[in-house]
Write a protein that holds these residues in place. Structure first.
Motif, PDB file in Angstrom:
ATOM      1  N   ARG A   1       0.841  -1.202   0.000  1.00  0.00           N
ATOM      2  CA  ARG A   1       0.000   0.000   0.000  1.00  0.00           C
ATOM      3  C   ARG A   1       0.871   1.244   0.000  1.00  0.00           C
ATOM      4  O   ARG A   1       1.833   1.306   0.764  1.00  0.00           O
ATOM      5  N   PRO A   2       0.527   2.221  -0.782  1.00  0.00           N
ATOM      6  CA  PRO A   2       1.331   3.458  -0.753  1.00  0.00           C
ATOM      7  C   PRO A   2       1.315   4.093   0.634  1.00  0.00           C
ATOM      8  O   PRO A   2       0.271   4.113   1.299  1.00  0.00           O
ATOM      9  N   VAL A   3       2.446   4.599   1.062  1.00  0.00           N
ATOM     10  CA  VAL A   3       2.539   5.298   2.338  1.00  0.00           C
ATOM     11  C   VAL A   3       1.860   6.661   2.224  1.00  0.00           C
ATOM     12  O   VAL A   3       1.377   7.222   3.201  1.00  0.00           O
TER      13      VAL A   3
ATOM     14  N   ILE B   1      -6.992   9.163   7.423  1.00  0.00           N
ATOM     15  CA  ILE B   1      -6.486   7.889   6.911  1.00  0.00           C
ATOM     16  C   ILE B   1      -5.062   8.022   6.384  1.00  0.00           C
ATOM     17  O   ILE B   1      -4.206   7.182   6.640  1.00  0.00           O
ATOM     18  N   GLU B   2      -4.793   9.106   5.681  1.00  0.00           N
ATOM     19  CA  GLU B   2      -3.421   9.301   5.190  1.00  0.00           C
ATOM     20  C   GLU B   2      -2.475   9.642   6.352  1.00  0.00           C
ATOM     21  O   GLU B   2      -1.316   9.211   6.363  1.00  0.00           O
ATOM     22  N   ALA B   3      -2.959  10.378   7.332  1.00  0.00           N
ATOM     23  CA  ALA B   3      -2.128  10.703   8.502  1.00  0.00           C
ATOM     24  C   ALA B   3      -1.774   9.431   9.262  1.00  0.00           C
ATOM     25  O   ALA B   3      -0.639   9.253   9.732  1.00  0.00           O
ATOM     26  N   ASP B   4      -2.729   8.544   9.373  1.00  0.00           N
ATOM     27  CA  ASP B   4      -2.505   7.271  10.064  1.00  0.00           C
ATOM     28  C   ASP B   4      -1.378   6.475   9.405  1.00  0.00           C
ATOM     29  O   ASP B   4      -0.537   5.887  10.071  1.00  0.00           O
ATOM     30  N   ARG B   5      -1.351   6.475   8.095  1.00  0.00           N
ATOM     31  CA  ARG B   5      -0.294   5.751   7.374  1.00  0.00           C
ATOM     32  C   ARG B   5       1.070   6.363   7.633  1.00  0.00           C
ATOM     33  O   ARG B   5       2.093   5.684   7.593  1.00  0.00           O
ATOM     34  N   LEU B   6       1.083   7.655   7.848  1.00  0.00           N
ATOM     35  CA  LEU B   6       2.369   8.342   8.057  1.00  0.00           C
ATOM     36  C   LEU B   6       2.886   8.168   9.484  1.00  0.00           C
ATOM     37  O   LEU B   6       4.068   8.309   9.730  1.00  0.00           O
ATOM     38  N   MET B   7       1.991   7.870  10.443  1.00  0.00           N
ATOM     39  CA  MET B   7       2.409   7.765  11.847  1.00  0.00           C
ATOM     40  C   MET B   7       2.222   6.341  12.364  1.00  0.00           C
ATOM     41  O   MET B   7       1.133   5.975  12.816  1.00  0.00           O
ATOM     42  N   PRO B   8       3.279   5.530  12.351  1.00  0.00           N
ATOM     43  CA  PRO B   8       3.150   4.129  12.787  1.00  0.00           C
ATOM     44  C   PRO B   8       2.655   4.021  14.230  1.00  0.00           C
ATOM     45  O   PRO B   8       1.946   3.072  14.567  1.00  0.00           O
ATOM     46  N   ASP B   9       3.003   4.974  15.053  1.00  0.00           N
ATOM     47  CA  ASP B   9       2.579   4.929  16.460  1.00  0.00           C
ATOM     48  C   ASP B   9       1.707   6.117  16.827  1.00  0.00           C
ATOM     49  O   ASP B   9       1.669   6.542  17.980  1.00  0.00           O
ATOM     50  N   GLY B  10       1.030   6.651  15.861  1.00  0.00           N
ATOM     51  CA  GLY B  10       0.224   7.835  16.123  1.00  0.00           C
ATOM     52  C   GLY B  10      -1.162   7.493  16.629  1.00  0.00           C
ATOM     53  O   GLY B  10      -1.586   6.324  16.639  1.00  0.00           O
ATOM     54  N   ARG B  11      -1.863   8.530  17.079  1.00  0.00           N
ATOM     55  CA  ARG B  11      -3.264   8.370  17.426  1.00  0.00           C
ATOM     56  C   ARG B  11      -4.038   9.489  16.739  1.00  0.00           C
ATOM     57  O   ARG B  11      -3.769  10.675  16.962  1.00  0.00           O
ATOM     58  N   VAL B  12      -5.002   9.108  15.909  1.00  0.00           N
ATOM     59  CA  VAL B  12      -5.756  10.075  15.120  1.00  0.00           C
ATOM     60  C   VAL B  12      -7.219  10.065  15.563  1.00  0.00           C
ATOM     61  O   VAL B  12      -7.816   8.993  15.684  1.00  0.00           O
TER      62      VAL B  12
ATOM     63  N   ARG C   1     -16.279   5.428   8.564  1.00  0.00           N
ATOM     64  CA  ARG C   1     -16.163   4.028   8.990  1.00  0.00           C
ATOM     65  C   ARG C   1     -15.871   3.109   7.796  1.00  0.00           C
ATOM     66  O   ARG C   1     -15.026   2.215   7.868  1.00  0.00           O
ATOM     67  N   GLU C   2     -16.570   3.380   6.707  1.00  0.00           N
ATOM     68  CA  GLU C   2     -16.373   2.574   5.496  1.00  0.00           C
ATOM     69  C   GLU C   2     -14.932   2.717   4.984  1.00  0.00           C
ATOM     70  O   GLU C   2     -14.271   1.739   4.642  1.00  0.00           O
ATOM     71  N   ASN C   3     -14.477   3.963   4.970  1.00  0.00           N
ATOM     72  CA  ASN C   3     -13.117   4.201   4.467  1.00  0.00           C
ATOM     73  C   ASN C   3     -12.046   3.648   5.402  1.00  0.00           C
ATOM     74  O   ASN C   3     -11.015   3.142   4.945  1.00  0.00           O
ATOM     75  N   LEU C   4     -12.279   3.715   6.704  1.00  0.00           N
ATOM     76  CA  LEU C   4     -11.308   3.169   7.663  1.00  0.00           C
ATOM     77  C   LEU C   4     -11.133   1.674   7.413  1.00  0.00           C
ATOM     78  O   LEU C   4     -10.005   1.157   7.425  1.00  0.00           O
ATOM     79  N   ARG C   5     -12.256   0.993   7.204  1.00  0.00           N
ATOM     80  CA  ARG C   5     -12.186  -0.449   6.912  1.00  0.00           C
ATOM     81  C   ARG C   5     -11.439  -0.700   5.607  1.00  0.00           C
ATOM     82  O   ARG C   5     -10.513  -1.496   5.555  1.00  0.00           O
ATOM     83  N   LYS C   6     -11.848   0.054   4.604  1.00  0.00           N
ATOM     84  CA  LYS C   6     -11.275  -0.154   3.273  1.00  0.00           C
ATOM     85  C   LYS C   6      -9.755   0.035   3.257  1.00  0.00           C
ATOM     86  O   LYS C   6      -9.040  -0.687   2.571  1.00  0.00           O
ATOM     87  N   PHE C   7      -9.298   1.027   3.992  1.00  0.00           N
ATOM     88  CA  PHE C   7      -7.869   1.348   3.955  1.00  0.00           C
ATOM     89  C   PHE C   7      -7.103   0.777   5.148  1.00  0.00           C
ATOM     90  O   PHE C   7      -5.958   1.145   5.381  1.00  0.00           O
TER      91      PHE C   7
END
Lengths: 202, 202, 202, 202
Positions: free
Chosen positions: D13-15, D63-74, D88-94
């Motif tokens: 998956r792209p970062v 969702i993109e911020a989550d990918r950038l922060m391995p230990d982040g909380r969004v 919710r749909e997008n969180l599942r999808k990605f």
């Protein structure tokens, strides 16, 4: 004979569209050709209107407005002496007919001018609200004000004042980039964005 | 008396600047007011020029050019019948004086027109090079061509042709966004960018 | 202990977003922060990809790409010696882990590199078609090329080559203007527009 | 085994960089890919930060911020129920890992969240000042707020509030236009301009 020659010369001058380089000016400060065209179109000038050009700078808007209004009267208001010299030089160069240079600070110097049909504010020297206040009193019904803002501060202040005063306000953002002719590569060079605010008095 | 009335009506029409909504047109396809102003300024129209407006669409450029040239002759060339109707309607509405509608396909229909001082190409119906080729032969020395391109393909093709033909080419990209008046919030709505190509014949 | 310290330092560095001023570079030539962000997003980098950064300049794209790919391999290709020094300085400053500087002229120097998953072309030194030709042969299926063009010539040439080679091509024009912090007035200063071309290999 | 598969999937998956069409959303309202990239870069996210995403909409920035922060909380804060479903749909999808949907109205619902290092405001539902007021109290020193404004009103209000509160404010205007792939002609389609305001707490 002189009149014939004049008429001939006139016919060979563009009614609209003068290149930036043609004006005597501080190059970085001139209203770019494209923004000037948008500004003039927004002014909706008719043949015989009175235009106040406040903060006239090099006079480029006054000069192009003069060409568009055969029977108009244009007042180029400018307090900076260096700029006043530029305006005079440009008026001569472009054979402007109905432009009066008003040396002084707005809003004070506006008192002795005839009421305007159109007002363009290109610069306000920190007195924007005071200027707008006088302009609002003097502007004819059906009149129009155009403000060119290059800062968020001017844009927000002008917008707030004019909406509160009951004007119908529209803002256009103009982002222009241009290639230079006669170069090997066509690289686009951007000019700083200008926000052209239009306010109609009902 | 009619003449007096006409003159009066004339005086109350803006010399430059007609709102997009004022034209009969397919709304999404009209050249926006701001882009039209830039285009007209780039055309450097003088009082008595001959302008070819190729792919005239709603006729908005022809109509504004006519107002700028008291003794000009404008040819609005358009092959699409629906657009031709729009042009005729707009010519009547705006009391255009010196605009001739040319029904037909460029470059074929250009043959019977007088040589142009200025040429504006707003659309080329897929025959860009053929049109430019004829325009190049017919354009007076010192003449100018303006092409409004909304696709990279048209921009690149026009640029290549005209540079090879020895013209001095400049391209301006125009990015405009505008708020709607009389809304609670000033949201900027963008119009698609237009590349305004200017080519000067030496 | 060193490792712990390293990890700590790492955690306090942004994963994305380095200010232009932070890089050693010829200021006017650096890819602006905003354009860099768009470029990196268009590259669709995954954790362990091989990226060729052709015409790496100051190395800013390589450095940000390295941060995004924990197991990636980035090749910063640059022929200009002054720029090579900037890259080395910046790699040290930003603790880049997996960036290799390739001193030499593309496409010649590409031969000894591993096949890329992604290719970014920020500059081509006049050899665009030769470079694209080699890139096309070496790029993996499903691979992606991103070209940042500041001239119409590069944009048109890259677009033509890649479409003819069967790629799926998309172009984004990016017009950015920015105010300076800590000034009394928020004046927008424009950066030259960049055309970000994306080409997907099926 | 599941973990291995997960890791494999992750690697592919792209970062950074998700196409607009990939999100479930009301198409016209999604933050465009390019603006999202600029926004994320301006957020200067580190590996383990707490991000509040206020007015999360489709959740694309979260969702993109989550990918950038391995230990982040969004925290994706959204009051509109339809949008909550999109998120919710997008969180599942990605396969987002550390994104919590906060159903409720800001600033009220912010009380129970941990203090943020970064705050993104994509929408404020008319409570901008109240939200900024709470954000200002809760934001860590050295923290950063990013506001995406599409109206002059939001831009001016956010700018005024944050300057008065002592923040260092910078505004970037982002004008994007994009061609569609796989069409015969490359026509640029503009997206509405976005003003990305960045405010640093000293």
């Amino acid at each position: 004979l002189v009149k014939q020659y004049e008429a001939l010369a006139e016919a060979s001058r563009p009614v609209l569209g003068i290149a930036d380089e043609a004006f005597s000016a501080i190059k970085k400060q001139i209203t770019r050709e494209e923004v000037r065209a948008v500004t003039l179109a927004k002014l909706r000038l008719c043949q015989d209107m009175v235009l106040w050009d406040i903060g006239a700078g090099s006079g480029s808007v006054s000069i192009e407005a003069d060409r568009l209004m055969p029977d108009g009267r244009v007042y180029a208001i400018e307090q900076n002496e260096q700029y006043q010299r530029f305006i005079r030089e440009n008026l001569r160069k472009f054979h402007s007919r109905h432009v009066t240079v008003v040396e002084g600070e707005a809003p004070g110097c506006l008192e002795r001018l005839p009421d305007p049909d159109r007002v363009f504010i290109g610069g306000s020297g920190g007195s924007l609200w005071a200027i707008l206040s006088v302009v609002d009193q003097r502007l004819a019904a059906g009149g129009r004000i155009v403000v060119n803002a290059i800062t968020l501060d001017t844009l927000a202040a002008a917008s707030e004042f004019l909406e509160n005063a009951g004007y119908r306000v529209e803002v256009t953002s103009v982002n222009i980039a241009r290639t230079r002719p006669a170069t090997d590569y066509k690289m686009f060079e951007a000019f700083n964005p200008v926000f052209v605010l239009v306010a109609d008095k009902e």
